[in-house]
Design an enzyme around this catalytic site. Sequence first.
Site, mmCIF file in Angstrom:
data_model
loop_
_atom_site.group_PDB
_atom_site.id
_atom_site.type_symbol
_atom_site.label_atom_id
_atom_site.label_comp_id
_atom_site.label_asym_id
_atom_site.label_seq_id
_atom_site.Cartn_x
_atom_site.Cartn_y
_atom_site.Cartn_z
ATOM 1 N N GLY A 187 38.869 52.505 34.112
ATOM 2 C CA GLY A 187 38.918 53.229 35.370
ATOM 3 C C GLY A 187 39.717 52.471 36.410
ATOM 4 C CG PHE A 188 41.747 49.702 35.700
ATOM 5 C CD1 PHE A 188 41.185 48.543 35.204
ATOM 6 C CD2 PHE A 188 42.451 50.519 34.828
ATOM 7 C CE1 PHE A 188 41.323 48.204 33.866
ATOM 8 C CE2 PHE A 188 42.594 50.178 33.480
ATOM 9 C CZ PHE A 188 42.034 49.013 33.005
ATOM 10 C CB ILE A 197 34.183 51.206 33.154
ATOM 11 C CG1 ILE A 197 34.329 49.824 33.794
ATOM 12 C CG2 ILE A 197 33.173 52.014 33.926
ATOM 13 C CD1 ILE A 197 34.975 49.885 35.187
ATOM 14 C CB ILE A 229 30.174 32.111 33.110
ATOM 15 C CG1 ILE A 229 31.122 31.637 34.222
ATOM 16 C CG2 ILE A 229 30.889 33.069 32.165
ATOM 17 C CD1 ILE A 229 31.554 32.714 35.210
ATOM 18 C CG ASN A 232 29.315 37.726 27.245
ATOM 19 O OD1 ASN A 232 29.772 36.783 26.591
ATOM 20 N ND2 ASN A 232 29.323 38.972 26.818
ATOM 21 N N PRO A 233 30.379 34.267 28.551
ATOM 22 C CG PRO A 233 30.111 32.012 28.017
ATOM 23 C CD PRO A 233 29.388 33.334 27.984
ATOM 24 N N GLY A 263 30.641 38.390 40.743
ATOM 25 C CA GLY A 263 31.505 39.280 39.968
ATOM 26 C C GLY A 263 32.805 38.594 39.582
ATOM 27 C CD GLU A 318 37.323 45.019 41.864
ATOM 28 O OE1 GLU A 318 38.050 45.638 42.635
ATOM 29 O OE2 GLU A 318 36.081 45.080 41.907
HETATM 30 MO MO1 MOS Z 1 36.842 48.758 41.378
HETATM 31 S S1 MOS Z 1 38.687 49.042 42.226
HETATM 32 O O1 MOS Z 1 35.863 48.832 42.747
HETATM 33 O O2 MOS Z 1 36.600 49.923 40.144
#
Ligand code: MOS
Length: 741
Positions: free
Chosen positions: A240-241, A466, A623, A625-626, A697, A700
């Site tokens: 999706g990104f 995703i 981390i 899951n590496p 997270g 990104e």
């Molecule tokens: Mo991300 S750009 O918040 O799927």
Amino acid sequence: MSARIGQPTPRIEGRAKVTGAARYAAERTLPGLHHAVIVPATVAAGRVTSLDAGVALALDGVLAVLDHRNAPRLGPVKIFPLGPAGEGRMPLQDDRIAYAGQAVALVIAHTPEIAAHAAGLVRVTYAAEPPRTMAALMEAGERGDELPEPLRKITDATRGDVARGLAEADVTVEGTWETPSHIHNALELAATVAEWDADTGTLLLHDSTQWVLGARRTVADALGLALDKVRVLCPFTGGGFGSKCFTWPHTILAAVAARQLGVPVRIVQPRSQTHTSFGNRPQVRQVLTLGALRDGTLTAIRHHAIEQTSVMDSFIRPAGEVSEVLYATPNLETRHRMLPVNSSTPTNMRAPAESFGSFALEGAMDELAEALGMDPLALRRRNLPAAHPDGLPWSSCGLGACYHEGAAAFGWDQRPMQPGTLRDGDTLIGWGMAAGCYGSYRSQAAVRATLHADGTAEVACATHEIGSGTATLMAMVAAEELGLEVDRVTVLLGDTDLPAAPVHGASRTAATIGPAVQAAARALRHRVLALAAPGRNEAAPLADVLRAAGVAQLTSEERAGPPELDDAAFATMASGINTIRQPKTKTAAMYAFCAHFVEVRVRPARGEIRVSRIVSRLGAGRILNPTGARSQALGSIVFGIGMALHEAVVWDPALGRQVSASPTDYHIAGGPDVPQALDIGFVEERDELVNELDAKGVAELGLVGFAGAVANAVWHATGRRIRQVPITPAVLLSPTPGAVR
Ligand code: MOS
């Protein structure tokens, strides 16, 4: 029982995906399924003056053609951040055209082939108007619109006095950076299958989405249905990104057609329509001014941006965000303006603001280092923020470690200061670096955990897989709490009937869903143990307790979330409206950081640039899951190579149409663009504030700064400052690169 969390673990749904057992939205089959194709506007602005569906309707197998005259009236929806829709303007409501590719009609037929053929037979004429395009408007000196107050509050930042900071500086640099519009290009096309049950007045949607609850909210609002009359399913999302965070017109049209015609309707957008009508990263112009003392200490950052939005909506993600965080400057001013153009409304796309914001900031920092005669890494270390520059302590900060470990692994201390000095025959070699950061967001979620007497377990949540490893992570956390092997745990996802979860975005899912899985599984373990006979062997499996007690299964459902979000916020989230804890809380600032070190090889006669070596270090808490985390970082870095060298929406400046609306004209980085010499690592980081799992997270983060590191390496190879992406051969060979699009 060894620990599950922290162990490299392959994705649990991998086999289902590669064997085709995993079913995506478009693969829903059922008797009587009809197929719909959108007729896209061929002009970018103006009105429909006539629409003749007669020939299309006469075709065998065509059921109906909907347009603005016969389509049902739809209710208002709200776009992000107030609501879950991608565009606020509902499809087929009037004759106005806001962008090329906008739906002007919908053909519903027995087969996809007939629908596509018939769509080409719908005769549409337009009264076209001159389109608003970024290129023409900026050429004309347009500076964009002030943001409405509620948006400005969350975008613009002021710290200290930038004019004074610049006056105090020994050295200043200023430049303008240009980044194009980008398209997500997830592998799975945008798709919806809508099933209307007239007897119960309920709608079932199979939708390619990152947010089933948001899709439900958007479609319910548009069609005037109660939330409990709409169910949305999406067990797998094929990437999706950000494009599938919000709900777009095709999903609403599938639901409209299914209800109107009383047949199940499938829409799969062709690749061209995912380019024109499924969101985009906005085109942005940024002007940065930096001031520093002779020793490199920053005195000011001024970061101004003009960002594309659509003529329909005000969508903005602030370019200046990273400039607030990455460097310890006492004086800062970020300002954002919006330029409405005839395009689909921009939307989130991987590191939505941080991608282009960091490209400008990290380019400007490199130019400042050059002006100071300093090593670019030394300049960044000089301005390493010991706390958030606004004064809040970090919950943890691995930026210094990323610089240190990345530089050592790359051999940065061998870098000559002078550009153009590293060579291999005719090939110029350049070394560049850049930093990045991404806020550690967190929302609330609920999870249901079940243990069966046969020793298997289930965890269920309306979140998504995703491709980012969510399902695997959920199984790992549950397995750890319940003392099971990971493969004993089944994960149920992507269904509005499951316990509520927020949009799968902003790299917050591990930090949001993980603790909820932990809470539910822990509560379940306590419930099971309450059944245990006194003197039970502690090491014996929990399922033994169930069997001994004659219980077939036990279930617990728990919520988890940051303390800032209360029950009302949970109810809002569960209704399909975004709620989130920002990275800056009252007591701490929570961010993940990274540093990229990049080598490029440039063949000057051809203007060809290849990224030949990468060392990236990321600090993202614990981390979990590496394997998955490295895969996410790698995905971001590949995105970064594409952003630096390949990706751009090309607009026809006169017609306002995308001339790159296909994979043959819109280039993304592929395997051959990724070097073998690729060293991605995480620095050791513990963070007890960020959430119960200590996890930030990573999805990104790795994109942030990357394109800047490539541009800085290109300068080091060639001596040329390129303040735009993509750095194509045409750009590199041009004496005036800014003129090349
Ligand atoms: Mo991300 S750009 O918040 O799927």
